[in-house]
Enzyme design. Structure first.
Site, mmCIF file in Angstrom:
data_model
loop_
_atom_site.group_PDB
_atom_site.id
_atom_site.type_symbol
_atom_site.label_atom_id
_atom_site.label_comp_id
_atom_site.label_asym_id
_atom_site.label_seq_id
_atom_site.Cartn_x
_atom_site.Cartn_y
_atom_site.Cartn_z
ATOM 1 N N GLY A 14 27.629 -33.871 -15.737
ATOM 2 C CA GLY A 14 28.563 -34.202 -15.045
ATOM 3 C C GLY A 14 28.818 -35.735 -14.492
ATOM 4 O O GLY A 14 28.835 -36.199 -13.762
ATOM 5 N N SER A 15 28.635 -36.275 -15.778
ATOM 6 C CA SER A 15 29.181 -37.679 -16.042
ATOM 7 C C SER A 15 31.380 -37.647 -15.679
ATOM 8 O O SER A 15 31.773 -38.802 -14.353
ATOM 9 C CB SER A 15 29.165 -38.461 -17.270
ATOM 10 O OG SER A 15 30.325 -37.965 -18.145
ATOM 11 N N MET A 92 31.640 -25.095 -19.027
ATOM 12 C CA MET A 92 31.971 -24.456 -19.909
ATOM 13 C C MET A 92 31.783 -22.865 -20.169
ATOM 14 O O MET A 92 31.223 -22.274 -20.828
ATOM 15 C CB MET A 92 30.714 -24.569 -21.316
ATOM 16 C CG MET A 92 31.061 -26.506 -21.068
ATOM 17 S SD MET A 92 32.488 -27.237 -22.112
ATOM 18 C CE MET A 92 31.680 -27.781 -23.828
ATOM 19 N N HIS A 111 39.777 -32.290 -21.413
ATOM 20 C CA HIS A 111 38.877 -32.003 -22.825
ATOM 21 C C HIS A 111 38.888 -33.208 -24.008
ATOM 22 O O HIS A 111 40.212 -34.035 -23.891
ATOM 23 C CB HIS A 111 39.806 -31.035 -23.472
ATOM 24 C CG HIS A 111 39.238 -30.767 -25.162
ATOM 25 N ND1 HIS A 111 38.442 -29.766 -25.122
ATOM 26 C CD2 HIS A 111 40.239 -30.635 -25.882
ATOM 27 C CE1 HIS A 111 38.462 -29.396 -26.122
ATOM 28 N NE2 HIS A 111 39.015 -30.333 -26.801
ATOM 29 N N GLY A 145 45.300 -19.346 -22.269
ATOM 30 C CA GLY A 145 44.691 -19.932 -23.722
ATOM 31 C C GLY A 145 43.867 -21.036 -23.802
ATOM 32 O O GLY A 145 44.719 -21.791 -22.830
ATOM 33 N N VAL A 146 42.809 -21.144 -23.909
ATOM 34 C CA VAL A 146 42.273 -22.503 -23.879
ATOM 35 C C VAL A 146 42.127 -23.312 -24.542
ATOM 36 O O VAL A 146 43.026 -23.577 -25.677
ATOM 37 C CB VAL A 146 40.103 -21.863 -24.907
ATOM 38 C CG1 VAL A 146 39.147 -23.119 -25.026
ATOM 39 C CG2 VAL A 146 39.559 -20.300 -23.820
ATOM 40 N N ASP A 147 42.266 -24.289 -23.552
ATOM 41 C CA ASP A 147 42.945 -25.735 -24.211
ATOM 42 C C ASP A 147 44.572 -26.133 -24.717
ATOM 43 O O ASP A 147 44.922 -26.844 -25.330
ATOM 44 C CB ASP A 147 42.152 -26.330 -24.729
ATOM 45 C CG ASP A 147 40.409 -26.323 -24.992
ATOM 46 O OD1 ASP A 147 40.130 -26.524 -23.958
ATOM 47 O OD2 ASP A 147 39.691 -26.533 -25.742
ATOM 48 N N GLU A 176 37.706 -40.961 -20.337
ATOM 49 C CA GLU A 176 37.748 -40.175 -19.353
ATOM 50 C C GLU A 176 37.653 -40.098 -18.278
ATOM 51 O O GLU A 176 38.090 -39.628 -17.222
ATOM 52 C CB GLU A 176 36.578 -38.501 -20.028
ATOM 53 C CG GLU A 176 36.726 -38.435 -21.119
ATOM 54 C CD GLU A 176 36.448 -37.198 -21.488
ATOM 55 O OE1 GLU A 176 35.786 -36.131 -20.931
ATOM 56 O OE2 GLU A 176 35.387 -36.824 -22.436
HETATM 57 C C1 GAR Z 1 33.383 -34.107 -21.148
HETATM 58 O O1 GAR Z 1 33.511 -34.851 -22.945
HETATM 59 C C2 GAR Z 1 34.407 -33.219 -21.312
HETATM 60 O O2 GAR Z 1 35.953 -33.751 -21.641
HETATM 61 C C3 GAR Z 1 33.808 -32.431 -21.708
HETATM 62 O O3 GAR Z 1 32.649 -32.244 -22.186
HETATM 63 C C4 GAR Z 1 32.260 -33.347 -21.685
HETATM 64 C C5 GAR Z 1 31.122 -33.004 -20.738
HETATM 65 O O4 GAR Z 1 30.921 -33.999 -20.238
HETATM 66 N N1 GAR Z 1 34.815 -30.499 -21.876
HETATM 67 C C6 GAR Z 1 35.234 -29.669 -22.975
HETATM 68 O O5 GAR Z 1 34.449 -29.908 -24.065
HETATM 69 C C7 GAR Z 1 35.701 -28.726 -22.444
HETATM 70 N N2 GAR Z 1 36.576 -27.658 -23.781
HETATM 71 P P1 GAR Z 1 29.912 -34.627 -18.272
HETATM 72 O O6 GAR Z 1 29.909 -33.101 -17.716
HETATM 73 O O7 GAR Z 1 29.307 -35.579 -18.551
HETATM 74 O O8 GAR Z 1 31.553 -34.420 -17.272
#
Ligand code: GAR
Length: 196
Positions: A14-15, A92, A111, A145-147, A176
């Site tokens: 959850g960052s 996810m 992503h 479509g994923v991503d 991010e």
């Molecule tokens: C992040 O890097 C996000 O971009 C990625 O998972 C991580 C979650 O971190 N998402 C994916 O790969 C989706 N395809 P977080 O829970 O600390 O935000």
């Protein structure tokens, strides 16, 4: 001006969610976080959201016998919060196509790659395996479509000699946390919208 109502979907740490909550605490930010939903009861992000005073819900995918039933429960939880935008932040789960179609123009995802490069799992390792000299992150509209949906904003980082998937992921994650609040603000201000 009315603030954009944002619901956030998480599965873990959850960052990115926390970055959005933090941005929304600033008085002039054009969006508010109205709900955080996790599909995993043990997601660390839930406690962070609660600490920040944001309402949370758990919709545990393991409690539903089919994807359709999980999606129906998720949709019911979302509708109750009347979000303008649903932000996937490390969420996810693959959702069914009809549900994603109903979220069209409303759901966004982050992503950790420069899409269309390195879709799917382990995109940082994919970048290293490809010998990339730069990578980054992308905020995009969610489509079946994923991503694959239309891109809203991207940020770039260098891939440095000696990088591992973890060091590259950490460098991307820093971006991010800036990009996602910026992209949501763009949507709130009408500077980004789902293409016709
Ligand atoms: C992040 O890097 C996000 O971009 C990625 O998972 C991580 C979650 O971190 N998402 C994916 O790969 C989706 N395809 P977080 O829970 O600390 O935000």
């Amino acid at each position: 001006m009315r603030k954009l109502r944002v619901a956030i979907l998480i599965s873990g740490r959850g960052s990115n969610m926390q970055a959005l909550i933090g941005a929304a605490q600033a008085a002039g930010y054009p969006a508010e976080i109205v709900l955080v939903i996790s599909n995993r009861p043990d997601a660390a992000g839930l406690a962070l959201a609660e600490k920040a005073g944001v309402p949370t819900r758990i919709v545990d995918h393991k409690a539903y016998p089919s994807r359709e039933e999980f999606d129906a429960a998720l949709e019911e939880a979302l509708v109750a919060a009347r979000p303008d935008v649903v932000a996937f932040a490390g969420f996810m789960r693959i959702l069914t196509t009809p549900f994603i179609e109903r979220l069209r123009g409303k759901a966004v995802n982050i992503h950790p790659s420069l899409l269309p490069l390195y879709k799917g799992l382990k995109p940082q390792q994919q970048a290293l395996d490809a010998g990339a000299t730069e990578s980054g992150c992308t905020v995009h509209w969610v489509t079946p479509g994923v991503d694959e949906g239309p891109i809203i904003a991207q940020a770039r980082v260098p891939v440095l000699p000696g990088d591992t998937a973890d060091t590259l992921a950490a460098r991307i994650l820093t971006e991010e946390h800036k990009l996602y609040p910026r992209a949501i603000a763009m949507i709130a201000r009408g500077e980004a919208s789902f293409p016709d």
